[in-house]
Scaffold this motif. Structure first.
Motif, PDB file in Angstrom:
ATOM      1  N   ARG A 133       4.023   3.771 -52.177  1.00 45.50           N
ATOM      2  CA  ARG A 133       3.582   5.002 -52.834  1.00 45.50           C
ATOM      3  C   ARG A 133       4.712   6.010 -52.966  1.00 45.50           C
ATOM      4  NH1 ARG A 133      -1.579   7.377 -50.321  1.00 45.50           N
ATOM      5  NH2 ARG A 133      -1.711   8.296 -52.385  1.00 45.50           N
ATOM      6  N   GLY A 134       5.902   5.657 -52.486  1.00 44.24           N
ATOM      7  CA  GLY A 134       7.045   6.544 -52.625  1.00 44.24           C
ATOM      8  C   GLY A 134       7.429   7.199 -51.321  1.00 44.24           C
ATOM      9  N   GLU A 135       8.232   8.230 -51.423  1.00 39.89           N
ATOM     10  CA  GLU A 135       8.737   8.923 -50.239  1.00 39.89           C
ATOM     11  C   GLU A 135       7.657   9.801 -49.618  1.00 39.89           C
ATOM     12  OE1 GLU A 135      12.284  12.125 -49.027  1.00 39.89           O
ATOM     13  OE2 GLU A 135      11.799  11.711 -51.139  1.00 39.89           O
ATOM     14  N   LEU A 136       7.496   9.704 -48.306  1.00 46.13           N
ATOM     15  CA  LEU A 136       6.568  10.554 -47.566  1.00 46.13           C
ATOM     16  C   LEU A 136       7.256  11.872 -47.242  1.00 46.13           C
ATOM     17  CD1 LEU A 136       3.854  10.889 -46.038  1.00 46.13           C
ATOM     18  CD2 LEU A 136       4.977   9.831 -44.053  1.00 46.13           C
ATOM     19  N   ARG A 137       6.635  12.996 -47.662  1.00 47.56           N
ATOM     20  CA  ARG A 137       7.228  14.313 -47.459  1.00 47.56           C
ATOM     21  C   ARG A 137       6.167  15.228 -46.837  1.00 47.56           C
ATOM     22  NH1 ARG A 137      11.950  15.225 -49.993  1.00 47.56           N
ATOM     23  NH2 ARG A 137      11.563  17.480 -50.251  1.00 47.56           N
ATOM     24  N   LEU A 138       6.411  15.638 -45.604  1.00 49.68           N
ATOM     25  CA  LEU A 138       5.428  16.384 -44.835  1.00 49.68           C
ATOM     26  C   LEU A 138       5.845  17.842 -44.650  1.00 49.68           C
ATOM     27  CD1 LEU A 138       4.910  13.791 -41.940  1.00 49.68           C
ATOM     28  CD2 LEU A 138       3.585  14.001 -44.061  1.00 49.68           C
ATOM     29  N   VAL A 139       4.895  18.740 -44.834  1.00 49.80           N
ATOM     30  CA  VAL A 139       5.056  20.139 -44.456  1.00 49.80           C
ATOM     31  C   VAL A 139       3.972  20.447 -43.431  1.00 49.80           C
ATOM     32  CG1 VAL A 139       4.816  22.544 -45.196  1.00 49.80           C
ATOM     33  CG2 VAL A 139       6.121  20.928 -46.597  1.00 49.80           C
ATOM     34  N   SER A 140       4.364  21.003 -42.306  1.00 50.09           N
ATOM     35  CA  SER A 140       3.412  21.405 -41.270  1.00 50.09           C
ATOM     36  C   SER A 140       3.349  22.920 -41.191  1.00 50.09           C
ATOM     37  CB  SER A 140       3.811  20.827 -39.908  1.00 50.09           C
ATOM     38  OG  SER A 140       2.994  21.382 -38.888  1.00 50.09           O
ATOM     39  N   LEU A 141       2.137  23.448 -41.265  1.00 46.81           N
ATOM     40  CA  LEU A 141       1.926  24.887 -41.137  1.00 46.81           C
ATOM     41  C   LEU A 141       1.306  25.233 -39.793  1.00 46.81           C
ATOM     42  CD1 LEU A 141       0.636  25.709 -44.747  1.00 46.81           C
ATOM     43  CD2 LEU A 141       2.957  25.875 -43.836  1.00 46.81           C
ATOM     44  N   VAL A 142       1.456  24.320 -38.824  1.00 49.74           N
ATOM     45  CA  VAL A 142       0.871  24.493 -37.494  1.00 49.74           C
ATOM     46  C   VAL A 142       1.924  24.127 -36.444  1.00 49.74           C
ATOM     47  CG1 VAL A 142      -1.096  23.947 -36.022  1.00 49.74           C
ATOM     48  CG2 VAL A 142      -1.300  23.682 -38.508  1.00 49.74           C
ATOM     49  N   PRO A 143       2.367  25.063 -35.609  1.00 50.75           N
ATOM     50  CA  PRO A 143       3.435  24.768 -34.653  1.00 50.75           C
ATOM     51  C   PRO A 143       3.184  23.556 -33.764  1.00 50.75           C
ATOM     52  CG  PRO A 143       3.097  27.120 -34.784  1.00 50.75           C
ATOM     53  CD  PRO A 143       1.997  26.506 -35.593  1.00 50.75           C
ATOM     54  N   SER A 144       1.984  23.440 -33.204  1.00 49.53           N
ATOM     55  CA  SER A 144       1.721  22.314 -32.310  1.00 49.53           C
ATOM     56  C   SER A 144       1.674  20.990 -33.066  1.00 49.53           C
ATOM     57  CB  SER A 144       0.414  22.532 -31.546  1.00 49.53           C
ATOM     58  OG  SER A 144      -0.648  22.821 -32.433  1.00 49.53           O
ATOM     59  N   ILE A 145       1.249  21.029 -34.327  1.00 46.94           N
ATOM     60  CA  ILE A 145       1.240  19.804 -35.136  1.00 46.94           C
ATOM     61  C   ILE A 145       2.665  19.384 -35.492  1.00 46.94           C
ATOM     62  CG2 ILE A 145       0.530  18.800 -37.338  1.00 46.94           C
ATOM     63  CD1 ILE A 145      -1.800  19.115 -35.473  1.00 46.94           C
ATOM     64  N   LEU A 190       5.516  11.637 -32.877  1.00 47.17           N
ATOM     65  CA  LEU A 190       5.030  10.406 -33.496  1.00 47.17           C
ATOM     66  C   LEU A 190       6.145   9.659 -34.238  1.00 47.17           C
ATOM     67  CD1 LEU A 190       1.594  11.599 -34.923  1.00 47.17           C
ATOM     68  CD2 LEU A 190       1.917   9.833 -33.176  1.00 47.17           C
ATOM     69  N   GLY A 191       7.331  10.219 -34.246  1.00 44.60           N
ATOM     70  CA  GLY A 191       8.450   9.588 -34.934  1.00 44.60           C
ATOM     71  C   GLY A 191       8.546   9.940 -36.400  1.00 44.60           C
ATOM     72  N   LEU A 192       7.935  11.073 -36.794  1.00 44.99           N
ATOM     73  CA  LEU A 192       7.908  11.463 -38.202  1.00 44.99           C
ATOM     74  C   LEU A 192       8.874  12.602 -38.521  1.00 44.99           C
ATOM     75  CD1 LEU A 192       4.051  11.182 -38.563  1.00 44.99           C
ATOM     76  CD2 LEU A 192       5.714   9.843 -39.882  1.00 44.99           C
ATOM     77  N   GLY A 193       9.820  12.848 -37.636  1.00 38.31           N
ATOM     78  CA  GLY A 193      10.804  13.887 -37.878  1.00 38.31           C
ATOM     79  C   GLY A 193      11.544  13.736 -39.195  1.00 38.31           C
ATOM     80  N   PRO A 194      11.999  12.534 -39.562  1.00 35.62           N
ATOM     81  CA  PRO A 194      12.737  12.382 -40.826  1.00 35.62           C
ATOM     82  C   PRO A 194      11.902  12.696 -42.064  1.00 35.62           C
ATOM     83  CG  PRO A 194      13.175  10.541 -39.354  1.00 35.62           C
ATOM     84  CD  PRO A 194      12.049  11.306 -38.750  1.00 35.62           C
ATOM     85  N   GLN A 195      10.591  12.628 -41.946  1.00 38.47           N
ATOM     86  CA  GLN A 195       9.714  12.896 -43.086  1.00 38.47           C
ATOM     87  C   GLN A 195       9.261  14.357 -43.155  1.00 38.47           C
ATOM     88  OE1 GLN A 195       9.151   9.921 -41.065  1.00 38.47           O
ATOM     89  NE2 GLN A 195      10.521   9.033 -42.611  1.00 38.47           N
ATOM     90  N   LEU A 196       9.658  15.154 -42.164  1.00 33.78           N
ATOM     91  CA  LEU A 196       9.251  16.558 -42.125  1.00 33.78           C
ATOM     92  C   LEU A 196      10.224  17.385 -42.962  1.00 33.78           C
ATOM     93  CD1 LEU A 196       7.124  18.407 -40.743  1.00 33.78           C
ATOM     94  CD2 LEU A 196       8.824  18.797 -38.947  1.00 33.78           C
ATOM     95  N   VAL A 197       9.724  17.955 -44.065  1.00 34.07           N
ATOM     96  CA  VAL A 197      10.598  18.687 -44.988  1.00 34.07           C
ATOM     97  C   VAL A 197      10.361  20.190 -44.965  1.00 34.07           C
ATOM     98  CG1 VAL A 197      10.827  16.686 -46.512  1.00 34.07           C
ATOM     99  CG2 VAL A 197       9.024  18.383 -46.964  1.00 34.07           C
TER     100      VAL A 197
END
Length: 269
Positions: free
Chosen positions: A19-31, A38-45
């Protein structure tokens, strides 16, 4: 395709490389911290300015504003596939403004510490980190058992947990914080009431065995504890400063939080 419902019951498909590149934005500090664990640091933009753990690693992740009042245009420019929000920490109308261009808005709403394993599994299934999620679930179960054992022989205690001053504000029992305290044998005041974060009269402290002053959202410090201990309205109730993150943050921080509470209650016994 497998679908996973968020806290509002809206299903989201599991992401795949096709489905392409996974690009995550978190608006919650604990999340944000949980995604990293969970190992998703590289996908956190993108993240908020309050997303501070892990501190050094997050320095390279762009900020989009606060949990409230974030910049819609900054988020648009990051082209996220998912934005992760929380019912209590983000304003509904501000989140609604993202629906026009964000494919998936994942809503979270843990109401107590035992909602954490489901949160780990939701994000693990959505983003292909099932193994990492199960490891966190095992760590959580171990920490929960350690806390139960630590407080098993201790009497329950009523506490006044203050989250703000001028005016004094506390928590209702219908909150994550109160349920976290209850797991440690601390029953929060007020015992009833419709407001989740009510203003309170400091005289309520007379019904408590202890006043707890957390480091957030109001940054209570030792000097505040000394002033409160000397206040006649508190009627000499013992005052203790505590780590607010360990008690109020869900996600992976809750595992350390359970162990923090176990050690704290044992030290006070």
């Amino acid at each position: 395709m497998m679908q996973w419902p968020d806290a509002l019951g809206k299903p989201h498909p599991a992401w795949s490389a096709a489905r392409g590149e996974l690009r995550l934005v978190s608006l919650v500090p604990s999340i944000t911290e949980l995604l990293w664990d969970l190992g998703l640091g590289p996908q956190l933009v993108g993240r908020t300015g309050f997303c501070v753990h892990p501190r050094q690693a997050l320095q390279a992740v762009p900020k989009v504003g606060g949990t409230k009042g974030f910049s819609v245009e900054k988020i648009r420019a990051l082209a996220p596939t998912h934005v992760i929000v929380n019912v209590d920490e983000n304003r509904r109308e501000e989140v609604a403004a993202l629906e026009a261009f964000v494919p998936h808005i994942v809503v979270t709403h843990p109401l107590g510490p035992d909602d954490n394993p489901a949160l780990y599994r939701l994000l693990g299934h959505l983003f292909g980190k099932e193994g990492e999620a199960e490891r966190l679930c095992a760590d959580y179960a171990a920490a929960r058992a350690e806390l139960a054992a630590a407080v098993a022989d201790l009497p329950r205690e009523t506490v006044l947990y203050l989250i703000w001053k001028k005016p004094w504000m506390s928590i209702s029992r219908d909150t994550y914080i109160s349920r976290m305290l209850a797991a440690a044998g601390w029953d929060s005041l007020p015992a009833d009431g419709a407001e989740r974060y009510p203003e309170v009269d400091l005289a309520l402290a007379r019904q408590a065995g202890r006043i707890l002053l957390p480091s957030e959202p109001y940054p209570f410090r030792d000097k505040d504890a000394l002033e409160l201990a000397a206040d006649p309205a508190a009627s000499g109730t013992p005052v203790l400063t505590v780590d607010g993150e360990m008690i109020s943050w869900y996600g992976s921080r809750a595992i350390a939080g359970l162990r923090y509470l176990a050690a704290l209650r044992q030290s006070l016994a």
